[in-house]
Motif scaffolding. Structure first.
Motif, PDB file in Angstrom:
ATOM      1  N   THR A 173      -0.925  13.230  58.899  1.00 37.89           N
ATOM      2  CA  THR A 173      -1.422  14.161  59.896  1.00 37.89           C
ATOM      3  C   THR A 173      -2.905  14.302  59.919  1.00 37.89           C
ATOM      4  OG1 THR A 173      -1.336  16.572  60.619  1.00 37.89           O
ATOM      5  CG2 THR A 173      -1.661  16.128  58.097  1.00 37.89           C
ATOM      6  N   LYS A 174      -3.651  15.325  60.608  1.00 35.47           N
ATOM      7  CA  LYS A 174      -4.983  15.491  60.800  1.00 35.47           C
ATOM      8  C   LYS A 174      -5.386  16.665  60.594  1.00 35.47           C
ATOM      9  CE  LYS A 174      -5.992  11.828  64.548  1.00 35.47           C
ATOM     10  NZ  LYS A 174      -6.492  11.880  66.008  1.00 35.47           N
ATOM     11  N   SER A 175      -6.670  16.507  59.857  1.00 32.95           N
ATOM     12  CA  SER A 175      -7.323  17.995  59.594  1.00 32.95           C
ATOM     13  C   SER A 175      -7.907  18.640  60.997  1.00 32.95           C
ATOM     14  CB  SER A 175      -8.580  17.874  58.690  1.00 32.95           C
ATOM     15  OG  SER A 175      -9.607  16.865  59.146  1.00 32.95           O
ATOM     16  N   GLY A 178     -10.083  16.468  62.765  1.00 28.28           N
ATOM     17  CA  GLY A 178      -9.875  14.943  63.066  1.00 28.28           C
ATOM     18  C   GLY A 178      -9.420  13.944  62.054  1.00 28.28           C
ATOM     19  N   GLN A 179      -9.907  14.451  60.712  1.00 27.10           N
ATOM     20  CA  GLN A 179      -9.839  13.499  59.859  1.00 27.10           C
ATOM     21  C   GLN A 179      -8.349  13.307  59.233  1.00 27.10           C
ATOM     22  OE1 GLN A 179     -11.322  15.045  56.051  1.00 27.10           O
ATOM     23  NE2 GLN A 179     -11.358  13.159  55.054  1.00 27.10           N
ATOM     24  N   ALA A 180      -8.213  11.884  59.148  1.00 26.06           N
ATOM     25  CA  ALA A 180      -6.665  11.432  58.663  1.00 26.06           C
ATOM     26  C   ALA A 180      -6.576  11.793  57.219  1.00 26.06           C
ATOM     27  CB  ALA A 180      -6.692  10.055  58.764  1.00 26.06           C
ATOM     28  N   ILE A 181      -5.268  12.678  57.064  1.00 24.01           N
ATOM     29  CA  ILE A 181      -5.227  13.119  55.798  1.00 24.01           C
ATOM     30  C   ILE A 181      -3.597  13.032  55.618  1.00 24.01           C
ATOM     31  CG2 ILE A 181      -6.910  15.080  55.687  1.00 24.01           C
ATOM     32  CD1 ILE A 181      -4.582  17.158  56.381  1.00 24.01           C
ATOM     33  N   GLY A 182      -3.108  13.059  54.277  1.00 23.10           N
ATOM     34  CA  GLY A 182      -1.708  13.051  53.942  1.00 23.10           C
ATOM     35  C   GLY A 182      -0.966  14.115  53.414  1.00 23.10           C
ATOM     36  N   ILE A 183       0.203  14.606  53.681  1.00 23.38           N
ATOM     37  CA  ILE A 183       0.717  15.756  53.055  1.00 23.38           C
ATOM     38  C   ILE A 183       2.015  15.372  52.322  1.00 23.38           C
ATOM     39  CG2 ILE A 183      -0.256  17.247  54.758  1.00 23.38           C
ATOM     40  CD1 ILE A 183       2.365  17.508  55.990  1.00 23.38           C
ATOM     41  N   GLY A 298      -9.531  22.108  49.346  1.00 19.25           N
ATOM     42  CA  GLY A 298      -9.811  20.931  49.972  1.00 19.25           C
ATOM     43  C   GLY A 298      -8.539  20.076  50.191  1.00 19.25           C
ATOM     44  N   PHE A 299      -8.625  19.073  50.853  1.00 15.92           N
ATOM     45  CA  PHE A 299      -7.222  18.210  50.913  1.00 15.92           C
ATOM     46  C   PHE A 299      -7.387  17.319  49.685  1.00 15.92           C
ATOM     47  CE2 PHE A 299      -8.801  18.993  55.500  1.00 15.92           C
ATOM     48  CZ  PHE A 299      -7.611  19.773  55.711  1.00 15.92           C
ATOM     49  N   TYR A 300      -6.151  17.030  49.498  1.00 19.87           N
ATOM     50  CA  TYR A 300      -5.773  16.133  48.261  1.00 19.87           C
ATOM     51  C   TYR A 300      -5.534  14.728  48.454  1.00 19.87           C
ATOM     52  CZ  TYR A 300      -3.974  14.840  43.731  1.00 19.87           C
ATOM     53  OH  TYR A 300      -3.448  14.288  42.314  1.00 19.87           O
ATOM     54  N   PHE A 301      -4.987  14.639  49.548  1.00 17.29           N
ATOM     55  CA  PHE A 301      -4.422  13.131  50.115  1.00 17.29           C
ATOM     56  C   PHE A 301      -5.602  12.827  51.287  1.00 17.29           C
ATOM     57  CE2 PHE A 301      -0.721  14.483  48.223  1.00 17.29           C
ATOM     58  CZ  PHE A 301      -0.408  13.450  47.028  1.00 17.29           C
ATOM     59  N   THR A 302      -6.800  12.156  50.911  1.00 19.98           N
ATOM     60  CA  THR A 302      -7.695  11.700  52.015  1.00 19.98           C
ATOM     61  C   THR A 302      -8.197  10.600  51.602  1.00 19.98           C
ATOM     62  OG1 THR A 302      -9.475  12.759  50.673  1.00 19.98           O
ATOM     63  CG2 THR A 302      -8.402  14.086  52.304  1.00 19.98           C
ATOM     64  N   LYS A 303      -8.845   9.750  52.616  1.00 16.47           N
ATOM     65  CA  LYS A 303      -9.423   8.320  52.024  1.00 16.47           C
ATOM     66  C   LYS A 303     -10.527   8.641  51.255  1.00 16.47           C
ATOM     67  CE  LYS A 303      -9.958   5.175  54.911  1.00 16.47           C
ATOM     68  NZ  LYS A 303     -10.581   4.415  56.151  1.00 16.47           N
ATOM     69  N   MET A 385      -0.298   4.549  52.200  1.00 14.87           N
ATOM     70  CA  MET A 385      -1.379   4.863  52.076  1.00 14.87           C
ATOM     71  C   MET A 385      -2.083   5.755  53.265  1.00 14.87           C
ATOM     72  SD  MET A 385      -3.692   1.418  52.300  1.00 14.87           S
ATOM     73  CE  MET A 385      -2.699   0.578  51.044  1.00 14.87           C
ATOM     74  N   ILE A 386      -3.171   6.050  53.364  1.00 14.20           N
ATOM     75  CA  ILE A 386      -3.878   6.844  54.541  1.00 14.20           C
ATOM     76  C   ILE A 386      -4.678   5.785  55.216  1.00 14.20           C
ATOM     77  CG2 ILE A 386      -5.429   8.632  55.238  1.00 14.20           C
ATOM     78  CD1 ILE A 386      -4.568  10.257  52.814  1.00 14.20           C
ATOM     79  N   GLN A 387      -4.456   5.882  56.586  1.00 13.08           N
ATOM     80  CA  GLN A 387      -5.498   4.778  57.441  1.00 13.08           C
ATOM     81  C   GLN A 387      -5.934   5.597  58.630  1.00 13.08           C
ATOM     82  OE1 GLN A 387      -6.388   1.991  56.815  1.00 13.08           O
ATOM     83  NE2 GLN A 387      -5.174   1.016  55.323  1.00 13.08           N
ATOM     84  N   ASP A 388      -6.970   5.069  59.213  1.00 13.32           N
ATOM     85  CA  ASP A 388      -7.604   5.556  60.517  1.00 13.32           C
ATOM     86  C   ASP A 388      -6.414   5.474  61.674  1.00 13.32           C
ATOM     87  OD1 ASP A 388      -9.808   6.391  59.115  1.00 13.32           O
ATOM     88  OD2 ASP A 388     -10.733   4.489  59.470  1.00 13.32           O
ATOM     89  N   GLU A 389      -6.634   6.340  62.512  1.00  9.21           N
ATOM     90  CA  GLU A 389      -5.662   6.432  63.768  1.00  9.21           C
ATOM     91  C   GLU A 389      -5.508   5.131  64.372  1.00  9.21           C
ATOM     92  OE1 GLU A 389      -2.933   7.685  66.377  1.00  9.21           O
ATOM     93  OE2 GLU A 389      -3.850   8.635  64.819  1.00  9.21           O
TER      94      GLU A 389
END
Length: 397
Positions: A173-175, A178-183, A298-303, A385-389
């Motif tokens: 998802t996105k924060s 607009g940052q790519a994050i994982g949940i 803060g977000f746990y799963f981020t780049k 893993m997390i990647q950009d859009e």
């Protein structure tokens, strides 16, 4: 005497297969599995667990817990009105049809069933058998229904702790920036069959002084009732195992409190309504509290700047066999620092026959893992893993 009990137990068990919720639970679990796989494939082009995972979780643990609760129910002779069983089934069916697993908590299905039964009694509705549920004119057996609600809520807490934290589903998802994050999402359904007593039947208490949790000189029948329990929780600020188990612990203690409160409803029948309301408010408070904690962190799963955050691991994949876990950070591959998929792929090609990784685990300690690679392994390690859009569609390595 024991022959009557054996026959009634067998009859009660057989009635389980006549209950529509028994079959609805399998349909719901299958739907959860298919929808999860569809979403994971959309985000990562690969699923983390197969679509049968939710079906496999439906029965085993729930049956064991249901057996333990049945021993308590039979030991205390927990007698509930038939109206409560019927209303609970109706509310479970209605809430299942809108596919909101969170609303399948026992506080809603059983709690609303109890409130509807009490309302029916006071309104004089004679849809079912209230004449058989009333004892002594103005005292009735709803306190035992509250005890059942408390036991099921405690069972729900145990299921969340022991089972809900397994196989959580990674999502992208996105924060707000607009940052790519994982949940991670835990969404589960459990079937808990529970033996309960109904007023009127051929059974009587075989031992004088038996700890009967009701009043009056009665005979009973016994029935095995399937209770469908649901759970849904999204986690983004902490490790999913930690967050889900914390919620399960709170739900368990709430259930014990409600079960104990049934004693008060025994002496003050209207207290049964208060117990149900407290159960609903308490469950909502637990959910709201968890969401508030998520927002304040803060977000746990981020780049990460120091490596690749593992959002998910495909079972039986090379990554799984290397012991990689959700929440760990891959810092180096074949002694080369990595921060994204391209760097990981490049580092793997340095030695196509062997892979050595430096990993920062969830306790922030460095460990090393290695494994021989076979043809095609470095293309399908099984790491989500997390990647950009712009890189979406290639998040699985």
């Amino acid at each position: 005497m024991w022959q009557d009990w054996l026959i009634e137990l067998l009859k009660g068990f057989g009635k389980l297969f006549l209950h529509p919720l028994f079959y609805l639970s399998f349909l719901l679990a299958a739907y959860l599995g298919v929808s999860r796989v569809t979403k994971e494939r959309k985000d990562f082009t690969i699923r983390a667990l197969n679509a049968y995972f939710e079906l496999k979780q439906l029965l085993p643990v729930g049956v064991i817990i249901g057996l333990c609760l049945s021993i308590i129910s039979i030991g205390l002779v927990l007698v509930v009105p038939m109206e409560m069983v019927i209303y609970t089934g109706i509310f479970t069916l209605l809430l299942s049809l809108i596919w909101k697993t969170r609303l399948l908590s026992s506080v809603y299905t059983v709690g609303l069933g109890i409130l509807a039964s009490i309302a029916s009694l006071y309104m004089g509705w004679d849809f079912f058998l209230f004449s058989e549920s009333v004892i002594g004119g103005d005292t009735y057996i709803f306190p035992t229904a509250v005890a059942v609600l408390g036991l099921l809520l405690a069972a729900e807490g145990l299921l969340i702790q022991k089972n809900g934290s397994k196989g959580t589903s990674p999502r992208l998802t996105k924060s707000s920036r607009g940052q790519a994050i994982g949940i991670h999402l835990s969404e589960r359904a459990w079937l808990v069959p529970l033996f309960l007593f109904l007023p009127e039947g051929v059974l009587s208490i075989p031992i004088e002084g038996w700890p009967v949790f009701t009043v009056g000189d009665q005979t009973y029948s016994i029935i095995l009732v399937p209770f469908l329990l649901g759970f849904r929780q999204a986690v983004q600020a902490v490790h999913p195992t930690v967050a889900v188990r914390a919620v399960g612990k709170r739900v368990f203690w709430l259930g014990l409190f409600i079960a104990i409160s049934a004693a008060a409803a025994y002496y003050f029948p209207l207290a049964a309504i208060g117990s149900v309301i407290v159960a609903i408010i308490g469950r909502e408070w637990i959910t709201a509290g968890q969401k508030a904690k998520e927002k304040n962190k803060g977000f746990y799963f981020t780049k990460k700047n120091n490596g690749i955050m593992i959002l998910g691991v495909v079972p039986d994949s090379p990554a799984d066999k290397m012991g990689l876990k959700i929440g760990e950070i891959i810092t180096k591959v074949n002694s080369i620092p990595v921060q994204d998929e391209i760097q990981l792929y490049t580092a793997l090609q340095k030695n196509s026959a062997h892979c050595k990784m430096e990993v920062l685990d969830t306790n922030h300690e460095v460990r090393f893992t290695q494994r021989a690679l076979y043809e095609g392994d470095y293309h399908k390690l099984g790491i989500l893993m997390i990647q950009d859009e712009k890189a979406k569609g290639n998040q699985a390595v």
